[in-house]
Design an enzyme around this catalytic site. Sequence first.
Site, short mmCIF file in Angstrom:
data_model
loop_
_atom_site.label_atom_id
_atom_site.label_comp_id
_atom_site.label_asym_id
_atom_site.label_seq_id
_atom_site.Cartn_x
_atom_site.Cartn_y
_atom_site.Cartn_z
NE ARG A 1 -3.99 1.99 2.20
CZ ARG A 1 -4.32 2.77 3.23
NH1 ARG A 1 -3.71 2.62 4.40
NH2 ARG A 1 -5.23 3.69 3.10
CG HIS B 1 -1.20 5.57 -0.09
ND1 HIS B 1 -1.85 6.15 0.98
CD2 HIS B 1 -2.07 4.66 -0.59
CE1 HIS B 1 -3.06 5.62 1.11
NE2 HIS B 1 -3.21 4.70 0.18
CG ASN C 1 -1.32 8.94 7.06
OD1 ASN C 1 -2.26 8.57 7.73
ND2 ASN C 1 -0.35 9.67 7.56
CG HIS D 1 -8.13 -3.63 -1.57
ND1 HIS D 1 -9.14 -2.74 -1.83
CD2 HIS D 1 -7.04 -2.87 -1.27
CE1 HIS D 1 -8.68 -1.50 -1.71
NE2 HIS D 1 -7.41 -1.54 -1.38
#
Length: 323
Positions: free
Chosen positions: A60, A64, A91, A191
């Site tokens: 992840r 980001h 975040n 996911h």
Amino acid sequence: MGIWSNLFIGVVVLMAMNGAEANLSPHFYQTRCPNVQDIVRQAVMKKISQTVVTIPATLRLFFHDCFVEGCDASVLIASRSHDAEKDAPDNMSLAGDGFDTVIKAKEAVEKQCPGVVSCADILTIAARDVVALSGGPNFTVELGRRDGLISKASHVVGNLPAPDFTLDKLTSIFEKNNLTMFDMITLSGAHTVGFSHCSRFADRLYYFSSSSPVDPSFNPLYAQQLMQACPRDVGPTIAVNMDPVTPITFDNIYYANLVNGLGLFASDEALVADGRSRAVVKEFAADQARFFSAFAVAMVKLGRLGVKTGVHGEIRRECSAFN
Ligand code: HEM
Ligand SMILES: *[C@@H]1O[C@H](CO)[C@@H](O)[C@H](O)[C@H]1NC(C)=O
Ligand SMILES: *[C@@H]1O[C@H](CO)[C@@H](O)[C@H](O)[C@H]1NC(C)=O
Ligand SMILES: CC(=O)N[C@H]1CO[C@H](CO)[C@@H](O)[C@@H]1O
């Protein structure tokens, strides 16, 4: 003759510079740090053996980083005034273990090749390795990114997708980043590992609509389990597995879950609810190899976003601070 040869040399030099500046390459460190990928893999494996959270946290973190300011390790900067990228509300649980993975790997790399390998590339390699080490595909990554010089919480706003996004909003934020709807559906397969805090999907359990507080697209048994794990006033630290079937294995079960009403976020559910994306979801649910090869391609594309090469940016000495 003089003019022509100068012009010719000029063009050749320009082309060479363009090549050096614009191109990432899997062999970028071949001469200056040939073992970088082995060193990073060792550090990632060690970190995973300490905590399995390393896997989703690192994956992840890469996403980001790339979506805000490009894949340039800007997300890793720690600011004394708490206004760097990592301090933005979005975040949300960028788990510390992702940061720690890159910092440990960088320390190991610096011992063998000081000042050569960027934090952005280490994060790219580590994100690839956590996928491969949790059952997913291994694939070749492009290298040669330099670390960015800007990290601002205010630059995060509006640049990351939210869990209540519709298919249109999801597609448009990915398209802004040169990724197609197909890439978006594919990358959402991340996911298949990791956790989410209750607050990110509580609306679907308690406040869906006036006629039905629970989102009717949930499998009813799954909704019940989620309500047990996440009662209405649950604390902000409580989290659930995003893939309730195989939570720490990188596989295609995420897509089977979507088909079965086990998608956690509205943004996950949207992929199977909408006719424009459903066929791909079903294809991936039925064919893991197809998902894996698409995921590898999409990760490499993600890794090209806003990269700094050549004379831009820097090679950070420490990943959490500008030089
Ligand atoms: C498509 C739009 C996306 C949305 C709306 C979205 C949203 C979210 C949210 C809300 C969480 C839970 C955060 C928390 O409460 O702790 C999460 C977790 C996660 N996301 Fe996404 N995400 C998206 C795409 C992606 C992509 C492209 C990747 C990577 C390629 C990714 C990887 C992950 C991982 C691995 C976790 C688990 C983190 C952990 O356990 O520490 N997501 N995402
Ligand atoms: C994936 O393959 C690369 C070679 O392309 C290798 O360097 C890397 O260590 C592999 N990663 C894992 C986790 O096996
Ligand atoms: C998307 O691609 C275009 C054209 O190649 C490029 O100019 C732009 O910088 C890219 N956007 C990002 C976010 O990398
Ligand atoms: C990992 C990390 O830096 N998390 C921060 C995210 O942002 C909040 C504020 O919105 C901080 O409190 C967290 O420490």
